[in-house]
Design an enzyme around this catalytic site. Structure first.
Site, mmCIF file in Angstrom:
data_model
loop_
_atom_site.group_PDB
_atom_site.id
_atom_site.type_symbol
_atom_site.label_atom_id
_atom_site.label_comp_id
_atom_site.label_asym_id
_atom_site.label_seq_id
_atom_site.Cartn_x
_atom_site.Cartn_y
_atom_site.Cartn_z
ATOM 1 N N ARG A 153 -20.519 91.263 67.868
ATOM 2 C CA ARG A 153 -21.779 91.940 67.601
ATOM 3 C C ARG A 153 -21.757 93.379 68.129
ATOM 4 N NH1 ARG A 153 -26.585 89.552 66.935
ATOM 5 N NH2 ARG A 153 -25.641 87.584 67.545
ATOM 6 N N THR A 154 -21.405 93.538 69.389
ATOM 7 C CA THR A 154 -21.408 94.865 70.001
ATOM 8 C C THR A 154 -20.354 95.766 69.361
ATOM 9 O OG1 THR A 154 -22.139 93.897 72.086
ATOM 10 C CG2 THR A 154 -21.214 96.110 72.190
ATOM 11 N N LYS B 51 1.437 92.444 80.316
ATOM 12 C CA LYS B 51 2.687 92.711 81.039
ATOM 13 C C LYS B 51 2.423 93.303 82.414
ATOM 14 C CE LYS B 51 5.309 93.514 76.794
ATOM 15 N NZ LYS B 51 5.566 94.594 75.828
ATOM 16 N N ARG C 296 -15.081 97.274 76.496
ATOM 17 C CA ARG C 296 -15.660 96.036 77.014
ATOM 18 C C ARG C 296 -14.630 95.420 77.932
ATOM 19 N NH1 ARG C 296 -20.484 93.255 75.278
ATOM 20 N NH2 ARG C 296 -20.324 91.071 75.835
ATOM 21 N N HIS D 271 -24.352 96.782 81.024
ATOM 22 C CA HIS D 271 -24.254 96.867 79.567
ATOM 23 C C HIS D 271 -25.300 97.909 79.143
ATOM 24 C CE1 HIS D 271 -23.439 96.076 75.530
ATOM 25 N NE2 HIS D 271 -23.919 94.871 75.376
#
Lengths: 398, 398, 398
Positions: free
Chosen positions: B144-145, B174, B195, B223
């Site tokens: 969604r974001t 890694k 994110r 957020h």
């Protein structure tokens, strides 16, 4: 809701009856009575469900739409006249299932698809969808189909939002309904191409969405753009569909491709269909009964050589191992039974073609690829043109 | 570093003090003293850390920047005058946390966001970010974001590089540090939307990066674009923020959304906040204490009907099952306690709205969707406009 | 196939002998004899395999190509004269392995890459590849490489189709051959950037494809664009390649990067190479023998300080834990042996640089980053320019 001649009610009416991409509301008062594609027991009303009223309270949206319509109505006057009636356009709100297309619609789409074959890097059409945004919402992966749609959109200058694995990643994992997801995604894009694992999901999405939905496969249900590209391939390769002979070969029980193709072929005249398949994956009675009811001649055969020598099109399909579960013995037996190879090519007519929805394993041997009659990679390319045509039709109209 | 009037030192100074998207270096000598958003214990200095000096040795880069600045300084003269001071612009180097916004900044961003609502396919603004490249670097999935940001960028003519699951795929597997990844990605793009699963990751990225970072959620941390879109939704739906009454409902302990919203609401006058939640997920004391210290009236209530009848905004949230671990019994008990349904709508005022950050399960019943006061899908759309505004502000300025 | 002067045969000839992006067929009759990069035992013929004949029967395609060629031939007259011979252009049909580049080709590519450093948001070059579509077909994930290519394509105005994990998602899972996948994808795009887990996969793809293939790494095989960017970095940072001293440090047994770099360095004059590595991951004899056969001076050393003080380039690499299996003890011992830190910087010459293919763990300490001689993040950026150059060269020519 009662009909009305006032401006506001006309707008409301449009929201209910008009296609999602309608250009001119006044056209659509009359079109509702012209719906011609609904066959009993095949299609319920998919357009304009009640849920579309949900946006009624967004006044700014109404204003925007009115403004846009005014613009489009003006623009329309200078466009070339459509080659067929408004009633047929009506059906291209969404692409949900093969049954929604009749013969005239197919011809009209194919005409646009053939125009699309001429879209080049330097032609003006390649910016036809500039500023439009397509979301590919794939709840199960299908790289081939996704790339085909994304290529189609980009070839016309449009942009793409990609979700390669919506099932695992999206808020679906937190329990969100498909309807809520669609209501969100439609705020971000102008058209949604959806692949889902449940039959009927595309229809549910279309019922919710204010923007066009294209079904890119919903589980064991429908894959209508594949059906369209198959018929388009026949049209382009053979030059006609009336009067042709088609051999459907391989997994006829599980392949939704051959089922949809048989359904669409029944819309044309004097078509003859041969079914050639191992016993465990025979064509089911529903399609046979349907063909009979439409007066389409069909015949089952176990002799691929004879069928191949007769047919204009040999449509081979993959035996789907995943449907056999633990009966690998049955799969192995079915798998090698009907193979298109050099021997089959030798008996085929010069103008005939071999088709396959791909991916193929060894049901067509690789030495066939070099023969001009091997049409399956061209078939994939025709799918690009069909998808370009559908995107154009759903977003900017005929 | 000592101040200097020489040209070269001025450039150096800019690199330290100026916003990443500064248009005119000489403006920024004075702006450092005007930083107004730093509240004790809430925000450490996020701008211009030492690591930004790392690029000092890339002479060609310096030359490029000087050339660009010269261009922008000329361009600036013909632009409309900014509606507020340079000091405030300074803060839009990166979007890291809700705390970085004061009331004036919010108003300014909302003004741009409202302009964005008018960006159409044919308006010139839709090419505002042409030639700019946004990288979405998602270490955990949030379809969604991600789609909201990618849609925002594309609606303004910009391009997107997507990483849907950077944690699993990238060189992070890694053992590469976040800082090294950022140093690489900033070479490929003009802005990074990130994110991450760790609180504070966005701040670390911003400290490393020469290009703007937008925090699209960092674990249990912040957020900020969700917080901005929530306040913007109230502004657009109710028409004001001063003097409103807001009911925060549901999971107030775990929902970072309601915590950030409470924080931002405290910046406005005469706001009253009601907390309505099951006992196991009550609002924590830190926010309550903060509100009290700011003179914001708040009250806990167990009567959703009464609160709903009082409030301008009922902000419902999902009870987050994943936070209950094995105590499914507690989750089930909490889950059904406060549901927004037709009964709640019946007592709500005509101008009031229901909000929800989505996804929703059954804490708002689907029959509420059709009511004009159901603002949650419009809220998602407002998020698009907020993100368009932020991308514009970070990349080309006010 | 016999040579012929008729128009049609000339077209056929082109399809066989000409580069995939040929501009003017008549140039290529002569070029076949000029292939200069084939070294015995290193490169088999990769261009124009028989499978390219498969498209012969697509008459519409032929017509399109003829039209395009006519256009290009006209356009060519106004372009600046190429700075080197047709024979060298011929080799840029596909980018498959480091061995395909000789010194002249490298210089020519680097010249284009340096032009690419000046492509800005407002320069005309940033629309050079407008209308072209690149597919990134990644059978194993490599976010860094993928984003670098996608950024390169977008910086030049081109569009991208992304497949982040083709192995899991695509019809490969159903057993489709790589060749069939390529035949499908080439219908959707103009160039394919492929990452595969099997050595030799890129060459197979190139043999099948009518459009250019770029190898973005095929298992333990080749990663030619990394090799190119490494040499380009030396050229840009040191100003020359002839006569330099390079220390290759770390995992020399498993790192394909250092092997390819050693190979390419052998094409230049008076280069000296030092190998500094733990005993368990020493450079293998094949490369040592190759260098000897080419007259390149090389030496093994266990004294990083002394090597660093001598060299123009210290090329550090990560010890690859995944190669040690259960022998974690050997890995831990190898890992800390040769670290580039402040002590190494102290002995390095002022003009020298530290390079690293990234990701790095702790084989270069972070305090080195701030030193102007730390070139590894610039190296990643140079990779962008190299990829921009290759995309330009493969799609629109020199």
């Amino acid at each position: 809701m009662a009909a009305s001649s006032s401006l506001f009610s006309s707008s409301m009416h449009r929201e209910m009856l008009a296609p999602k991409t309608s250009k001119c509301p006044q056209n659509f008062v009359c079109c509702h009575s012209k719906i011609s594609y609904m066959e009993p027991n095949y299609l319920k009303q998919v357009c304009c469900p009640n849920s579309r009223f949900l946006s009624m309270n967004m006044s700014s949206k109404w204003e925007q739409m009115d403004r846009r319509d005014a613009f489009h109505c003006r623009a329309l006057k200078t466009e070339r006249a459509p080659t067929f009636s408004v009633g047929q356009k009506f059906q291209l709100n969404d692409i949900i299932e093969a049954q929604q297309f009749d013969r005239d619609i197919l011809s009209a789409i194919f005409e646009v698809a053939q125009d699309m074959e001429n879209v080049e890097k330097d032609s003006p059409d390649n910016q036809l969808l500039k500023g439009y945004l397509m979301a590919t919402l794939f709840y199960e992966p299908s790289t081939r189909t996704r790339l085909s749609f994304e290529s189609a959109m980009r070839r016309l200058g449009g942009e793409v939002l990609t979700t390669e694995n919506a099932r695992e990643f999206s808020s679906a994992a937190k329990g969100e309904t498909l309807e809520d997801t669609i209501r969100t995604i439609e705020g971000y894009s102008d058209i949604i191409v959806m692949r889902h694992f449940e039959s009927g999901a595309a229809r549910r999405a279309a019922a919710t969405s204010d923007i066009p939905i294209i079904n890119a496969g919903d589980g064991p249900g429908q894959h209508p753009t594949q059906a369209l590209l198959d018929v388009y391939t026949i049209q382009r390769e053979i030059g006609k569909i009336d009067g042709i002979k088609v051999g459907l070969v391989g997994d006829l029980a599980n392949g939704r491709t051959v089922r949809s193709l048989a359904y669409l072929l029944a819309k044309f005249k004097d078509v003859k269909i041969y079914f050639v398949s191992p016993d465990v994956v025979k064509m089911k009675d529903d399609i046979k009964d349907y063909l009979t009811s439409k007066g389409v001649e069909w015949e089952e055969s176990s002799d691929l050589v004879e069928v191949a020598s007769e047919c204009d099109v040999v449509y081979q399909t993959r035996i789907q191992k995943e449907r056999f579960g633990e009966r690998i013995d049955l799969y192995e037996k079915a798998r090698g039974k009907y193979v298109v190879n050099q021997g089959i090519l030798n008996v085929m007519q010069r103008h005939a073609v071999v088709m396959h929805p791909l991916p193929r394993l060894d049901e067509i041997t690789v030495d066939v690829d070099a023969d001009p009659r091997a049409a399956y990679f061209r078939q994939a390319k025709y799918g690009l043109y069909i998808r370009m045509a559908l995107l154009k039709l759903l977003l900017v109209g005929w």
